[in-house]
Design a protein around this motif. Structure first.
Motif, PDB file in Angstrom:
ATOM      1  N   ARG A  64       0.837  -1.211   0.000  1.00 30.52           N
ATOM      2  CA  ARG A  64       0.000   0.000   0.000  1.00 30.52           C
ATOM      3  C   ARG A  64       0.869   1.258   0.000  1.00 30.52           C
ATOM      4  NH1 ARG A  64      -5.192  -0.252   2.408  1.00 30.52           N
ATOM      5  NH2 ARG A  64      -6.194  -2.206   1.763  1.00 30.52           N
ATOM      6  N   THR A  65       1.946   1.226   0.761  1.00 26.35           N
ATOM      7  CA  THR A  65       2.834   2.389   0.816  1.00 26.35           C
ATOM      8  C   THR A  65       3.495   2.611  -0.539  1.00 26.35           C
ATOM      9  OG1 THR A  65       3.260   1.951   3.160  1.00 26.35           O
ATOM     10  CG2 THR A  65       4.770   3.445   2.047  1.00 26.35           C
ATOM     11  N   LEU A  66       3.900   1.526  -1.189  1.00 28.84           N
ATOM     12  CA  LEU A  66       4.490   1.649  -2.523  1.00 28.84           C
ATOM     13  C   LEU A  66       3.465   2.212  -3.509  1.00 28.84           C
ATOM     14  CD1 LEU A  66       6.882   1.163  -4.429  1.00 28.84           C
ATOM     15  CD2 LEU A  66       5.996  -1.162  -4.799  1.00 28.84           C
ATOM     16  N   GLU A  67       2.237   1.731  -3.447  1.00 33.77           N
ATOM     17  CA  GLU A  67       1.190   2.251  -4.338  1.00 33.77           C
ATOM     18  C   GLU A  67       0.953   3.740  -4.087  1.00 33.77           C
ATOM     19  OE1 GLU A  67      -1.627  -1.666  -5.139  1.00 33.77           O
ATOM     20  OE2 GLU A  67      -1.833  -0.570  -3.249  1.00 33.77           O
ATOM     21  N   TRP A  68       0.968   4.131  -2.824  1.00 36.86           N
ATOM     22  CA  TRP A  68       0.796   5.549  -2.491  1.00 36.86           C
ATOM     23  C   TRP A  68       1.938   6.378  -3.065  1.00 36.86           C
ATOM     24  CZ3 TRP A  68       4.009   8.625   0.597  1.00 36.86           C
ATOM     25  CH2 TRP A  68       3.490   9.892   0.923  1.00 36.86           C
ATOM     26  N   SER A  69       3.176   5.908  -2.879  1.00 39.80           N
ATOM     27  CA  SER A  69       4.336   6.615  -3.400  1.00 39.80           C
ATOM     28  C   SER A  69       4.300   6.668  -4.922  1.00 39.80           C
ATOM     29  CB  SER A  69       5.621   5.924  -2.919  1.00 39.80           C
ATOM     30  OG  SER A  69       6.771   6.584  -3.406  1.00 39.80           O
ATOM     31  N   GLU A  70       3.895   5.566  -5.549  1.00 34.12           N
ATOM     32  CA  GLU A  70       3.801   5.524  -7.008  1.00 34.12           C
ATOM     33  C   GLU A  70       2.718   6.481  -7.516  1.00 34.12           C
ATOM     34  OE1 GLU A  70       5.297   4.251  -9.552  1.00 34.12           O
ATOM     35  OE2 GLU A  70       6.820   3.026  -8.571  1.00 34.12           O
ATOM     36  N   GLY A  71       1.667   6.638  -6.750  1.00 35.53           N
ATOM     37  CA  GLY A  71       0.629   7.587  -7.150  1.00 35.53           C
ATOM     38  C   GLY A  71       1.176   8.996  -7.229  1.00 35.53           C
ATOM     39  N   ARG A  72       2.000   9.358  -6.286  1.00 38.01           N
ATOM     40  CA  ARG A  72       2.615  10.687  -6.304  1.00 38.01           C
ATOM     41  C   ARG A  72       3.601  10.815  -7.463  1.00 38.01           C
ATOM     42  NH1 ARG A  72       2.349  13.384  -1.280  1.00 38.01           N
ATOM     43  NH2 ARG A  72       4.495  14.127  -1.420  1.00 38.01           N
ATOM     44  N   LEU A  73       4.407   9.775  -7.691  1.00 27.50           N
ATOM     45  CA  LEU A  73       5.335   9.799  -8.810  1.00 27.50           C
ATOM     46  C   LEU A  73       4.585   9.833 -10.142  1.00 27.50           C
ATOM     47  CD1 LEU A  73       8.206   7.296  -7.923  1.00 27.50           C
ATOM     48  CD2 LEU A  73       8.416   9.743  -8.313  1.00 27.50           C
ATOM     49  N   GLY A  74       3.470   9.084 -10.197  1.00 26.83           N
ATOM     50  CA  GLY A  74       2.680   9.055 -11.425  1.00 26.83           C
ATOM     51  C   GLY A  74       2.126  10.421 -11.780  1.00 26.83           C
ATOM     52  N   ALA A  75       1.692  11.162 -10.762  1.00 28.30           N
ATOM     53  CA  ALA A  75       1.183  12.512 -11.008  1.00 28.30           C
ATOM     54  C   ALA A  75       2.298  13.417 -11.519  1.00 28.30           C
ATOM     55  CB  ALA A  75       0.583  13.078  -9.728  1.00 28.30           C
ATOM     56  N   GLU A  76       3.484  13.280 -10.932  1.00 23.96           N
ATOM     57  CA  GLU A  76       4.622  14.089 -11.391  1.00 23.96           C
ATOM     58  C   GLU A  76       5.019  13.685 -12.804  1.00 23.96           C
ATOM     59  OE1 GLU A  76       9.154  15.341  -9.978  1.00 23.96           O
ATOM     60  OE2 GLU A  76       7.901  14.068  -8.690  1.00 23.96           O
TER      61      GLU A  76
END
Length: 216
Positions: A64-76
Protein backbone atom coordinates in the motif's frame (compact mmCIF):
# COMPACT_ATOMS: atom_id res chain seq x y z
CA UNK A 1 -22.10 9.61 46.25
CA UNK A 2 -19.35 9.84 43.67
CA UNK A 3 -20.56 9.98 40.10
CA UNK A 4 -19.48 7.46 37.52
CA UNK A 5 -16.27 8.40 35.70
CA UNK A 6 -16.76 10.02 32.35
CA UNK A 7 -16.24 7.63 29.46
CA UNK A 8 -12.84 7.92 27.82
CA UNK A 9 -12.91 9.40 24.39
CA UNK A 10 -11.45 7.24 21.69
CA UNK A 11 -8.76 8.92 19.64
CA UNK A 12 -9.88 8.79 16.02
CA UNK A 13 -7.60 6.89 13.70
CA UNK A 14 -5.62 9.08 11.29
CA UNK A 15 -6.60 8.94 7.62
CA UNK A 16 -5.02 6.01 5.82
CA UNK A 17 -2.98 8.34 3.59
CA UNK A 18 -1.44 9.87 6.70
CA UNK A 19 -0.37 6.43 7.86
CA UNK A 20 1.20 5.65 4.47
CA UNK A 21 2.99 9.00 4.42
CA UNK A 22 4.34 8.29 7.90
CA UNK A 23 5.57 4.86 6.80
CA UNK A 24 7.39 6.40 3.84
CA UNK A 25 8.86 9.07 6.11
CA UNK A 26 10.20 6.42 8.47
CA UNK A 27 11.84 4.56 5.58
CA UNK A 28 13.46 7.80 4.39
CA UNK A 29 14.72 8.80 7.84
CA UNK A 30 15.60 5.49 9.47
CA UNK A 31 15.70 2.82 6.76
CA UNK A 32 13.32 0.01 5.95
CA UNK A 33 14.68 -2.24 8.70
CA UNK A 34 13.40 0.24 11.31
CA UNK A 35 9.85 0.19 9.96
CA UNK A 36 7.86 -2.05 12.30
CA UNK A 37 4.15 -2.13 13.02
CA UNK A 38 4.84 -1.10 16.62
CA UNK A 39 7.13 1.75 15.58
CA UNK A 40 4.69 3.02 12.95
CA UNK A 41 1.89 2.77 15.48
CA UNK A 42 3.78 5.03 17.86
CA UNK A 43 4.42 7.47 15.01
CA UNK A 44 0.71 7.81 14.17
CA UNK A 45 -0.64 7.11 17.68
CA UNK A 46 -2.27 3.81 16.80
CA UNK A 47 -1.74 0.37 18.25
CA UNK A 48 -0.03 -2.25 16.12
CA UNK A 49 -3.24 -4.27 16.40
CA UNK A 50 -5.21 -1.38 14.95
CA UNK A 51 -2.75 -1.14 12.07
CA UNK A 52 -3.08 -4.86 11.41
CA UNK A 53 -6.86 -4.42 11.32
CA UNK A 54 -6.43 -1.95 8.45
CA UNK A 55 -3.55 -3.59 6.58
CA UNK A 56 -3.74 -7.29 7.62
CA UNK A 57 0.04 -7.79 7.37
CA UNK A 58 3.31 -5.95 6.96
CA UNK A 59 3.45 -7.15 3.34
CA UNK A 60 0.15 -5.39 2.65
CA UNK A 61 1.33 -2.25 4.45
CA UNK A 62 4.48 -2.15 2.29
CA UNK A 63 2.53 -2.70 -0.93
CA UNK A 64 0.00 0.00 0.00
CA UNK A 65 2.83 2.39 0.82
CA UNK A 66 4.49 1.65 -2.52
CA UNK A 67 1.19 2.25 -4.34
CA UNK A 68 0.80 5.55 -2.49
CA UNK A 69 4.34 6.61 -3.40
CA UNK A 70 3.80 5.52 -7.01
CA UNK A 71 0.63 7.59 -7.15
CA UNK A 72 2.62 10.69 -6.30
CA UNK A 73 5.34 9.80 -8.81
CA UNK A 74 2.68 9.05 -11.42
CA UNK A 75 1.18 12.51 -11.01
CA UNK A 76 4.62 14.09 -11.39
CA UNK A 77 5.37 11.90 -14.41
CA UNK A 78 2.08 12.92 -15.99
CA UNK A 79 2.93 16.61 -15.59
CA UNK A 80 6.35 16.10 -17.15
CA UNK A 81 5.13 14.07 -20.10
CA UNK A 82 2.21 16.32 -20.99
CA UNK A 83 4.11 19.55 -20.47
CA UNK A 84 5.88 21.70 -23.04
CA UNK A 85 9.13 20.69 -24.66
CA UNK A 86 10.33 18.26 -27.26
CA UNK A 87 9.97 14.50 -26.95
CA UNK A 88 13.72 14.35 -26.32
CA UNK A 89 13.43 16.77 -23.40
CA UNK A 90 10.50 14.90 -21.91
CA UNK A 91 12.30 11.58 -22.30
CA UNK A 92 15.22 13.05 -20.38
CA UNK A 93 12.78 14.14 -17.65
CA UNK A 94 11.30 10.61 -17.56
CA UNK A 95 14.76 9.10 -17.07
CA UNK A 96 15.62 11.64 -14.36
CA UNK A 97 12.44 10.71 -12.50
CA UNK A 98 13.05 6.97 -12.92
CA UNK A 99 16.62 6.74 -11.65
CA UNK A 100 17.07 6.81 -7.83
CA UNK A 101 18.41 9.93 -6.17
CA UNK A 102 21.17 7.85 -4.61
CA UNK A 103 22.02 5.04 -2.21
CA UNK A 104 19.03 4.02 -0.08
CA UNK A 105 16.58 6.15 -2.04
CA UNK A 106 13.40 5.45 0.00
CA UNK A 107 11.12 4.76 -2.95
CA UNK A 108 13.56 2.32 -4.53
CA UNK A 109 14.36 0.73 -1.16
CA UNK A 110 10.65 0.03 -0.75
CA UNK A 111 10.27 -1.12 -4.37
CA UNK A 112 13.07 -3.66 -3.95
CA UNK A 113 11.60 -5.00 -0.71
CA UNK A 114 8.11 -5.39 -2.15
CA UNK A 115 9.43 -7.22 -5.21
CA UNK A 116 11.58 -9.46 -3.03
CA UNK A 117 8.51 -10.40 -0.99
CA UNK A 118 6.43 -10.95 -4.14
CA UNK A 119 7.84 -14.47 -4.51
CA UNK A 120 5.35 -15.55 -1.85
CA UNK A 121 2.60 -13.02 -2.65
CA UNK A 122 -0.86 -14.03 -3.79
CA UNK A 123 -2.08 -13.41 -7.34
CA UNK A 124 -3.99 -10.26 -6.42
CA UNK A 125 -0.89 -8.64 -4.92
CA UNK A 126 1.20 -9.61 -7.94
CA UNK A 127 -1.37 -8.04 -10.23
CA UNK A 128 -1.17 -4.79 -8.24
CA UNK A 129 2.60 -4.82 -8.62
CA UNK A 130 2.24 -5.43 -12.36
CA UNK A 131 -0.11 -2.44 -12.56
CA UNK A 132 2.65 -0.22 -11.14
CA UNK A 133 5.09 -1.40 -13.80
CA UNK A 134 2.45 -1.16 -16.50
CA UNK A 135 1.86 2.54 -15.87
CA UNK A 136 5.55 3.38 -16.35
CA UNK A 137 5.68 1.24 -19.47
CA UNK A 138 2.58 2.70 -21.14
CA UNK A 139 3.78 6.25 -20.58
CA UNK A 140 7.17 5.46 -22.07
CA UNK A 141 5.65 3.70 -25.09
CA UNK A 142 3.44 6.72 -25.80
CA UNK A 143 6.40 9.10 -25.50
CA UNK A 144 8.64 7.04 -27.79
CA UNK A 145 5.84 6.68 -30.34
CA UNK A 146 5.31 10.45 -30.29
CA UNK A 147 9.02 11.10 -30.81
CA UNK A 148 9.10 8.69 -33.75
CA UNK A 149 6.08 10.33 -35.36
CA UNK A 150 7.68 13.78 -35.01
CA UNK A 151 10.99 12.65 -36.46
CA UNK A 152 12.90 13.23 -33.23
CA UNK A 153 13.51 9.51 -32.75
CA UNK A 154 14.50 6.75 -35.13
CA UNK A 155 11.85 4.46 -36.55
CA UNK A 156 11.77 1.93 -33.71
CA UNK A 157 9.00 -0.30 -32.40
CA UNK A 158 7.91 1.80 -29.42
CA UNK A 159 6.76 -1.11 -27.25
CA UNK A 160 9.89 -3.20 -27.81
CA UNK A 161 12.20 -0.23 -27.31
CA UNK A 162 10.40 0.81 -24.11
CA UNK A 163 10.74 -2.72 -22.70
CA UNK A 164 14.48 -2.72 -23.35
CA UNK A 165 15.05 0.79 -22.05
CA UNK A 166 13.17 0.06 -18.83
CA UNK A 167 15.22 -3.13 -18.33
CA UNK A 168 18.36 -1.01 -18.66
CA UNK A 169 17.01 1.61 -16.26
CA UNK A 170 15.98 -1.05 -13.74
CA UNK A 171 19.42 -2.66 -13.76
CA UNK A 172 21.27 0.61 -13.36
CA UNK A 173 18.77 1.88 -10.77
CA UNK A 174 19.25 -1.17 -8.58
CA UNK A 175 23.01 -0.55 -8.64
CA UNK A 176 22.45 3.04 -7.49
CA UNK A 177 19.86 2.12 -4.84
CA UNK A 178 22.02 -0.55 -3.20
CA UNK A 179 25.12 1.63 -3.38
CA UNK A 180 27.15 -0.63 -5.65
CA UNK A 181 30.69 0.68 -5.55
CA UNK A 182 31.70 2.54 -8.69
CA UNK A 183 28.11 3.27 -9.74
CA UNK A 184 26.37 6.52 -8.94
CA UNK A 185 23.44 8.49 -10.34
CA UNK A 186 25.62 10.75 -12.48
CA UNK A 187 27.39 7.82 -14.12
CA UNK A 188 24.10 6.06 -14.78
CA UNK A 189 22.56 9.12 -16.42
CA UNK A 190 25.61 9.43 -18.69
CA UNK A 191 25.35 5.76 -19.69
CA UNK A 192 21.66 6.16 -20.47
CA UNK A 193 22.24 9.32 -22.52
CA UNK A 194 24.87 7.49 -24.57
CA UNK A 195 22.55 4.52 -25.08
CA UNK A 196 19.73 6.78 -26.28
CA UNK A 197 22.07 8.66 -28.61
CA UNK A 198 23.26 5.37 -30.12
CA UNK A 199 19.88 3.68 -30.45
CA UNK A 200 17.03 6.19 -30.52
CA UNK A 201 17.84 9.82 -31.20
CA UNK A 202 17.73 10.94 -34.81
CA UNK A 203 20.89 12.83 -35.74
CA UNK A 204 20.95 16.31 -37.24
CA UNK A 205 21.34 14.96 -40.78
CA UNK A 206 17.92 13.35 -40.46
CA UNK A 207 19.18 9.75 -40.28
CA UNK A 208 16.52 7.60 -38.72
CA UNK A 209 13.74 10.13 -39.29
CA UNK A 210 10.48 8.56 -40.36
CA UNK A 211 9.78 9.44 -44.02
CA UNK A 212 7.39 12.38 -44.19
CA UNK A 213 7.79 13.16 -40.49
CA UNK A 214 10.29 15.98 -40.85
CA UNK A 215 8.75 19.38 -40.33
CA UNK A 216 5.66 18.02 -38.56
Amino acid sequence: MTGAPAPRRRTPAPPREEVLAAAMGMIAERGLEKLTMAGLGREVQMSSGHLLYYFRSKDELLLRTLEWSEGRLGAERGRLLTGPGTARERLSAYVDLYVPDGHRDPHWTLWLEVWNRSQNADEAARERQAAIEGAWHRDLVALVAEGVSRGEFRAVDADRFAARLRALLDGFSIHVAIGLRGTDRGQVLRHVREFLADTLLADESGEGVVPGAAGQ
